[in-house]
Design a protein around this motif. Structure first.
Motif, PDB file in Angstrom:
ATOM      1  N   PRO A   6      82.785  17.570  20.935  1.00 13.10           N
ATOM      2  CA  PRO A   6      81.905  18.615  20.389  1.00 13.10           C
ATOM      3  C   PRO A   6      80.735  18.936  21.314  1.00 13.10           C
ATOM      4  CG  PRO A   6      82.418  16.971  18.723  1.00 13.10           C
ATOM      5  CD  PRO A   6      82.932  16.430  20.025  1.00 13.10           C
ATOM      6  N   GLY A   9      80.623  21.928  26.832  1.00 13.68           N
ATOM      7  CA  GLY A   9      80.316  23.357  26.879  1.00 13.68           C
ATOM      8  C   GLY A   9      81.508  24.204  26.494  1.00 13.68           C
ATOM      9  N   PRO A  11      83.906  25.482  23.882  1.00 12.31           N
ATOM     10  CA  PRO A  11      83.905  25.485  22.421  1.00 12.31           C
ATOM     11  C   PRO A  11      85.068  24.658  21.864  1.00 12.31           C
ATOM     12  CG  PRO A  11      83.545  27.701  23.239  1.00 12.31           C
ATOM     13  CD  PRO A  11      83.848  26.844  24.435  1.00 12.31           C
ATOM     14  N   ILE A  12      84.828  24.009  20.722  1.00  9.30           N
ATOM     15  CA  ILE A  12      85.821  23.100  20.154  1.00  9.30           C
ATOM     16  C   ILE A  12      87.147  23.822  19.884  1.00  9.30           C
ATOM     17  CG2 ILE A  12      86.324  21.567  18.205  1.00  9.30           C
ATOM     18  CD1 ILE A  12      83.265  21.200  17.925  1.00  9.30           C
ATOM     19  N   TYR A  13      87.068  25.071  19.407  1.00 12.30           N
ATOM     20  CA  TYR A  13      88.313  25.774  19.087  1.00 12.30           C
ATOM     21  C   TYR A  13      89.154  25.947  20.353  1.00 12.30           C
ATOM     22  CZ  TYR A  13      87.199  30.411  21.046  1.00 12.30           C
ATOM     23  OH  TYR A  13      86.934  31.446  21.891  1.00 12.30           O
ATOM     24  N   ALA A  46      85.313  15.059  12.458  1.00 14.42           N
ATOM     25  CA  ALA A  46      83.978  15.467  12.029  1.00 14.42           C
ATOM     26  C   ALA A  46      83.543  16.766  12.717  1.00 14.42           C
ATOM     27  CB  ALA A  46      82.949  14.362  12.265  1.00 14.42           C
ATOM     28  N   VAL A  47      84.400  17.778  12.579  1.00 16.36           N
ATOM     29  CA  VAL A  47      84.046  19.109  13.083  1.00 16.36           C
ATOM     30  C   VAL A  47      84.227  20.139  11.964  1.00 16.36           C
ATOM     31  CG1 VAL A  47      84.661  18.574  15.476  1.00 16.36           C
ATOM     32  CG2 VAL A  47      86.388  19.554  13.954  1.00 16.36           C
ATOM     33  N   ASN A  48      83.598  21.290  12.148  1.00 12.51           N
ATOM     34  CA  ASN A  48      83.630  22.349  11.144  1.00 12.51           C
ATOM     35  C   ASN A  48      85.072  22.837  10.910  1.00 12.51           C
ATOM     36  OD1 ASN A  48      83.544  25.033   9.989  1.00 12.51           O
ATOM     37  ND2 ASN A  48      81.360  24.991  10.372  1.00 12.51           N
ATOM     38  N   PRO A  49      85.518  22.876   9.628  1.00 10.60           N
ATOM     39  CA  PRO A  49      86.895  23.324   9.347  1.00 10.60           C
ATOM     40  C   PRO A  49      87.175  24.744   9.844  1.00 10.60           C
ATOM     41  CG  PRO A  49      85.783  22.551   7.336  1.00 10.60           C
ATOM     42  CD  PRO A  49      84.780  22.485   8.427  1.00 10.60           C
ATOM     43  N   MET A  50      86.140  25.595   9.868  1.00 15.59           N
ATOM     44  CA  MET A  50      86.357  26.966  10.350  1.00 15.59           C
ATOM     45  C   MET A  50      86.785  26.975  11.818  1.00 15.59           C
ATOM     46  SD  MET A  50      83.367  29.278   8.667  1.00 15.59           S
ATOM     47  CE  MET A  50      82.255  27.944   8.272  1.00 15.59           C
TER      48      MET A  50
ATOM     49  N   GLY B  35      79.868  31.322   3.128  1.00 15.01           N
ATOM     50  CA  GLY B  35      80.872  30.512   3.798  1.00 15.01           C
ATOM     51  C   GLY B  35      80.486  30.039   5.180  1.00 15.01           C
ATOM     52  N   GLN B  36      79.280  30.405   5.614  1.00 14.42           N
ATOM     53  CA  GLN B  36      78.857  30.048   6.970  1.00 14.42           C
ATOM     54  C   GLN B  36      78.046  28.753   6.959  1.00 14.42           C
ATOM     55  OE1 GLN B  36      78.779  32.784   9.839  1.00 14.42           O
ATOM     56  NE2 GLN B  36      80.569  33.263   8.604  1.00 14.42           N
ATOM     57  N   VAL B  37      78.049  28.071   8.095  1.00 17.63           N
ATOM     58  CA  VAL B  37      77.145  26.949   8.317  1.00 17.63           C
ATOM     59  C   VAL B  37      76.255  27.339   9.490  1.00 17.63           C
ATOM     60  CG1 VAL B  37      76.910  24.499   8.813  1.00 17.63           C
ATOM     61  CG2 VAL B  37      78.914  25.317   7.574  1.00 17.63           C
ATOM     62  N   LEU B 179      80.630  18.640   6.064  1.00 18.81           N
ATOM     63  CA  LEU B 179      81.818  19.380   6.508  1.00 18.81           C
ATOM     64  C   LEU B 179      82.762  19.657   5.346  1.00 18.81           C
ATOM     65  CD1 LEU B 179      82.250  17.476   9.831  1.00 18.81           C
ATOM     66  CD2 LEU B 179      81.742  19.906   9.583  1.00 18.81           C
ATOM     67  N   ALA B 182      81.365  22.588   3.947  1.00 17.54           N
ATOM     68  CA  ALA B 182      81.600  23.709   4.872  1.00 17.54           C
ATOM     69  C   ALA B 182      83.011  24.270   4.709  1.00 17.54           C
ATOM     70  CB  ALA B 182      81.381  23.258   6.313  1.00 17.54           C
ATOM     71  N   GLU B 200      76.547  20.857  16.787  1.00 16.59           N
ATOM     72  CA  GLU B 200      77.764  21.223  17.521  1.00 16.59           C
ATOM     73  C   GLU B 200      79.009  20.904  16.701  1.00 16.59           C
ATOM     74  OE1 GLU B 200      76.676  19.201  21.219  1.00 16.59           O
ATOM     75  OE2 GLU B 200      77.016  21.111  22.206  1.00 16.59           O
ATOM     76  N   ARG B 201      78.912  19.904  15.841  1.00 15.73           N
ATOM     77  CA  ARG B 201      80.043  19.572  14.970  1.00 15.73           C
ATOM     78  C   ARG B 201      80.094  20.487  13.748  1.00 15.73           C
ATOM     79  NH1 ARG B 201      82.520  14.965  15.940  1.00 15.73           N
ATOM     80  NH2 ARG B 201      81.597  13.560  17.458  1.00 15.73           N
ATOM     81  N   ALA B 202      78.935  20.685  13.120  1.00 14.35           N
ATOM     82  CA  ALA B 202      78.936  21.280  11.784  1.00 14.35           C
ATOM     83  C   ALA B 202      78.765  22.794  11.790  1.00 14.35           C
ATOM     84  CB  ALA B 202      77.831  20.656  10.933  1.00 14.35           C
ATOM     85  N   ALA B 203      77.966  23.332  12.693  1.00  7.83           N
ATOM     86  CA  ALA B 203      77.578  24.740  12.582  1.00  7.83           C
ATOM     87  C   ALA B 203      78.614  25.648  13.212  1.00  7.83           C
ATOM     88  CB  ALA B 203      76.227  24.962  13.250  1.00  7.83           C
ATOM     89  N   ASN B 204      78.852  26.811  12.609  1.00  8.36           N
ATOM     90  CA  ASN B 204      79.644  27.822  13.295  1.00  8.36           C
ATOM     91  C   ASN B 204      78.733  28.946  13.778  1.00  8.36           C
ATOM     92  OD1 ASN B 204      79.415  28.599  10.442  1.00  8.36           O
ATOM     93  ND2 ASN B 204      80.578  30.394  11.071  1.00  8.36           N
ATOM     94  N   GLU B 219      77.381  33.415  16.884  1.00  5.90           N
ATOM     95  CA  GLU B 219      78.284  32.271  16.759  1.00  5.90           C
ATOM     96  C   GLU B 219      78.010  31.244  17.850  1.00  5.90           C
ATOM     97  OE1 GLU B 219      82.370  33.012  16.354  1.00  5.90           O
ATOM     98  OE2 GLU B 219      82.148  34.332  14.628  1.00  5.90           O
ATOM     99  N   ASP B 221      80.169  29.327  19.220  1.00  5.90           N
ATOM    100  CA  ASP B 221      81.198  29.449  20.256  1.00  5.90           C
ATOM    101  C   ASP B 221      80.829  30.549  21.262  1.00  5.90           C
ATOM    102  OD1 ASP B 221      82.669  27.471  19.073  1.00  5.90           O
ATOM    103  OD2 ASP B 221      83.993  28.830  17.979  1.00  5.90           O
ATOM    104  N   LYS B 224      78.156  29.365  23.603  1.00 10.22           N
ATOM    105  CA  LYS B 224      78.682  28.451  24.629  1.00 10.22           C
ATOM    106  C   LYS B 224      79.461  29.200  25.695  1.00 10.22           C
ATOM    107  CE  LYS B 224      78.808  23.891  22.555  1.00 10.22           C
ATOM    108  NZ  LYS B 224      79.646  22.734  22.195  1.00 10.22           N
TER     109      LYS B 224
END
Lengths: 125, 296
Positions: A6, A9, A11-13, A46-50, B35-37, B179, B182, B200-204, B219, B221, B224
């Motif tokens: 996570p 740099g 992005p996780i996706y 432990a990452v965002n499901p989205m 639905g956002q974090v 999460l 989330a 970085e784990r939780a937020a979109n 976002e 992402d 980044k």
């Protein structure tokens, strides 16, 4: 099955998309194989499901994965076809660039780097 | 996700707050769908807690307005308040009560209360509910504050530094619960913290405040992908620092240069390499480095 950073740099996706592509291209994930659910993967890492569902959706759009009605994400029949050598080599390009850049910083010659790669390969994973 | 309410949960328009002649917050504009974090980031004094106070109606704006669930924050009806959970930076626990007593009191104020959830989390988080709150550690107080805010299963959860006193094990368990929330597209989280790794784990999505102004809303992402560090290596020493568009920070050492840029697009690499006659290595940056670069 996946290695996610996570704090990176990247992005996780995208980390997830690239790893699934590699595993499918290399034949490690065969057509019909079920992937973990979004929730399962999100909680395990432990990452965002989205983030996970974004990766799955992209892979679905690419045809690598398919969603069977009411079922888990699975490796698509067509998407599971083993990629050509050139395609698989191309997927390693980002990691190779990093290794070569680090080797140059260390003032290693090409032959010295190749020797290291051989040695590492011999040690298995 | 098609049946999800697309009306924004939070709307902020031209929001400003001035205290004793000093502008704490200026011209903030936001719209947040359900639905956002959201991670709220900013240096100390950037206006994070002030923004949260205004959102929740604890303070009145000097300019502009904000609303939650379509209701002006300054006049939130009880029905809207019942859908909000808040974990303040400074907890509001009553030292002479036990955890169980305070939970019971807060539960009695709500029409719905998920006792099973609260009991399960207290057990998993190893929170002793039978002890007087005045004897709890800082981390235990934070855990209790979070339980108080979660029990009524709010649709909007606002967290102001909720995990700063938690040890790594407790923080991971707390993050997993966050999460879990989330994953529900009808619930929304706003999460202010200095623990960038948690975001970085939780937020979109991120809101970054800088000196009272909104420096970024988008976002995680996308951020980044847009802020990167370029490593340029030329065949001879750089005479001047390469002036790149959207540069945030640059440094030169002999024939090597590092430039941190924003609004980066991968297609730019080839053009820049040709223009400066250099090899370009693009290094993606973690959120902490990006935050530092934006404040350089």
């Amino acid at each position: 099955m996946f290695i996610l950073h996570p704090g990176s740099g990247v992005p996780i996706y995208r980390q997830l998309v690239e790893q699934v592509r590699r595993l499918v291209a290399g034949g490690q994930l065969q057509p019909g194989v079920e992937l973990p659910s979004v929730r399962e993967l999100a909680v395990t890492h432990a990452v965002n499901p989205m983030t996970v569902s974004k990766a799955y959706s992209l892979l679905e759009a690419e045809g690598v994965l398919e969603r069977r009605r009411g079922k888990a994400m699975t490796v698509a029949a067509g998407g599971g076809a083993r990629a050509t050598l050139a395609q698989r080599q191309k997927q390693l390009a980002p990691q190779l660039r990093e290794v070569v850049a680090a080797a140059r910083q260390l003032d290693l010659t090409q032959a010295e780097l190749v020797a290291l790669v051989r040695q590492q390969w011999g040690q298995g994973s | 996700m098609s049946d999800v309410d697309v009306k924004p949960v939070i709307v902020v328009e031209g929001l400003g707050k001035t205290i004793k002649g000093r502008a704490i917050l200026q011209d903030v504009e936001l719209a947040l769908p359900a639905g956002q974090v959201v991670g709220l980031l900013g240096k100390n004094g950037a206006g994070k807690s002030t923004l949260l106070d205004l959102l929740l109606g604890f303070a009145l704006p000097s300019a502009g307005r904000c609303s939650i669930f379509g209701h002006d924050s300054a006049r939130l009806p009880e029905a809207a308040k019942a859908q909000i959970g808040f974990v303040p930076q400074q907890d509001e626990l009553v030292g002479m009560l036990t955890g169980a007593q305070q939970l019971g009191f807060v539960a009695s104020l709500h029409r719905q209360w998920d006792r099973a959830l609260v009991d399960r989390l207290a057990r998993e988080w190893e929170l002793p509910l039978d002890r007087r709150i005045s004897t709890l550690s800082g981390g235990e107080r934070q855990k209790l504050s979070v339980l108080l805010a979660l029990g009524h299963q709010p649709r909007l959860l606002v967290l102001d530094e909720p995990a700063s006193a938690l040890d790594p094990v407790a923080r991971r368990r707390f993050m997993q619960e966050i999460l879990e929330i989330a994953g529900d597209p009808t619930r929304t989280l706003v999460y202010s913290t200095h623990l960038v790794g948690d975001l970085e784990r939780a937020a979109n999505r991120l809101w970054i405040l800088r000196e009272g102004r909104l420096a970024f809303d988008g976002e995680l992402d996308a951020l980044k992908e847009s802020v990167v560090r370029l490593h340029l290596s030329a065949s001879r020493d750089f005479a001047t620092l390469p002036a790149l568009p959207n540069a945030l920070h640059a440094s030169v050492q002999g024939r090597l240069a590092q430039v941190t840029v924003q609004a980066w697009e991968p297609a730019q690499a080839a053009a820049l390499a040709a223009q400066w006659d250099v090899e370009i290595e693009v290094e993606p940056l973690g959120l902490e480095d990006i935050f530092l670069a934006l404040h350089a």
